[in-house]
Design an enzyme around this catalytic site. Structure first.
Site, PDB file in Angstrom:
ATOM      1  CB  SER A   1      -0.959  -0.042   1.197  1.00  0.00           C
ATOM      2  OG  SER A   1      -1.909   0.987   1.117  1.00  0.00           O
TER       3      SER A   1
ATOM      4  CG  HIS B   1      -6.205  -0.492  -0.576  1.00  0.00           C
ATOM      5  ND1 HIS B   1      -5.421  -0.027  -1.622  1.00  0.00           N
ATOM      6  CD2 HIS B   1      -5.479  -0.300   0.555  1.00  0.00           C
ATOM      7  CE1 HIS B   1      -4.276   0.408  -1.135  1.00  0.00           C
ATOM      8  NE2 HIS B   1      -4.288   0.264   0.174  1.00  0.00           N
TER       9      HIS B   1
END
Length: 294
Positions: free
Chosen positions: A88, A195
């Site tokens: 990430s 996400h």
């Protein structure tokens, strides 16, 4: 072949980076540059702030990024990756470490990303939950059956998947998952649905900034969260980075592809040892280590 991996949000701790600052003139200079770029003294919070101080969105992401990137830069000749990946937020660290982004552009993008995500979180009450002991396909199926916005968000390792979405939908999904046999399905203490489709406003905010940043050829392939395969073309790297906020982090698949492509060891660059643990759960035979300076 040596793989270097960079952790994401959640790896922060009070006092992070202070050893680098004290041991390396280069690190000290980069930390001072970071304070100037950000317009506030992030080093004060990193070195002496509380865990609560470090949880502030405008601090957490730049802090983890700075710890990882500055460590990679002070490793000097010891930093010789054959491939890199970041979890990430860690993908931005990986891109600076492997020469795609400059230190300044990387830090500015991370700061903008944190603020854009914070704004998106304020639009819809949302969260994430960790699901343990269930096949990925079954978790995906339960999410698809659950009313409301809830999706698979982080494929961390076999048997550990994080889901993300609107608060009520995630709660419903957790109940459904436990009924279907999940060992655990627990809400995480996070600020929002990272996400997931709920990050679309943040993706749009960040897309312009990414488009205007200079992306160089990497010194080695990067395995990105969105595609999971080796990427070396700046335009492709840029495109994947834009979609990263709303797409799942396919960490399991990225590590599997790195191993398939010849990785024999994984070195974690930055705070904590979370990624080393995930790599071991994906393939027990892999050699793992933390990067560090004497």
């Amino acid at each position: 072949m040596k793989a270097y991996v960079f952790p994401g949000q959640g790896a922060q701790f009070s006092g992070m980076g202070l050893d680098l600052y004290e041991k390396s003139a280069k690190a000290k200079d980069l930390f001072h540059q970071a304070n100037d770029i950000l317009g506030f003294s992030i080093t004060d919070t990193m070195f002496s702030g509380s865990a609560e101080d470090l949880k502030q969105t405008n601090v957490t992401q730049p802090a983890v990024f700075l710890h990882s990137v500055i460590l990679s830069k002070v490793l000097g000749e010891d930093f010789k990756p054959d491939m890199v990946a970041g979890h990430s937020l860690g993908e931005f660290s990986a891109l600076v470490a492997n020469g795609v982004l400059s230190f300044e552009d990387g830090l500015k993008l991370v700061s903008q990303r944190a603020q854009a995500m914070q704004r998106a979180c304020e639009v819809t009450p949302s969260t994430m939950a960790a699901v343990l002991g269930m096949e990925d396909e079954l978790v995906e199926a339960v999410c698809a059956e659950t009313e409301g916005v809830v999706v698979a968000a982080n494929y961390n390792c076999p048997g550990q998947l994080v889901i993300s979405g609107a608060y009520d939908a995630v709660e419903r999904a957790c109940e459904n998952l436990k009924e279907r046999g999940a060992k655990r399905a627990m809400i995480l203490p996070v600020g929002g649905a990272f996400h997931s489709p709920l990050m679309e406003p943040a993706r749009q905010d960040l897309a312009n900034a990414i488009e205007n940043a200079t992306f160089n050829n990497p010194i080695c392939p990067v395995y990105q969260n969105v595609s999971t395969f080796a990427v070396t073309k700046p335009d492709e790297i840029k495109k994947n980075l834009v979609f990263q906020l709303t797409a799942p982090v396919k960490w399991t698949q990225s590590v599997q592809n790195m191993i398939k492509d010849g990785a024999t060891s994984f070195t974690e660059v930055g705070p904590g040892k979370v990624l080393q643990g995930l790599v071991k759960k994906i393939d027990r035979s892999m050699e793992t280590a933390s990067a560090g300076i004497e």
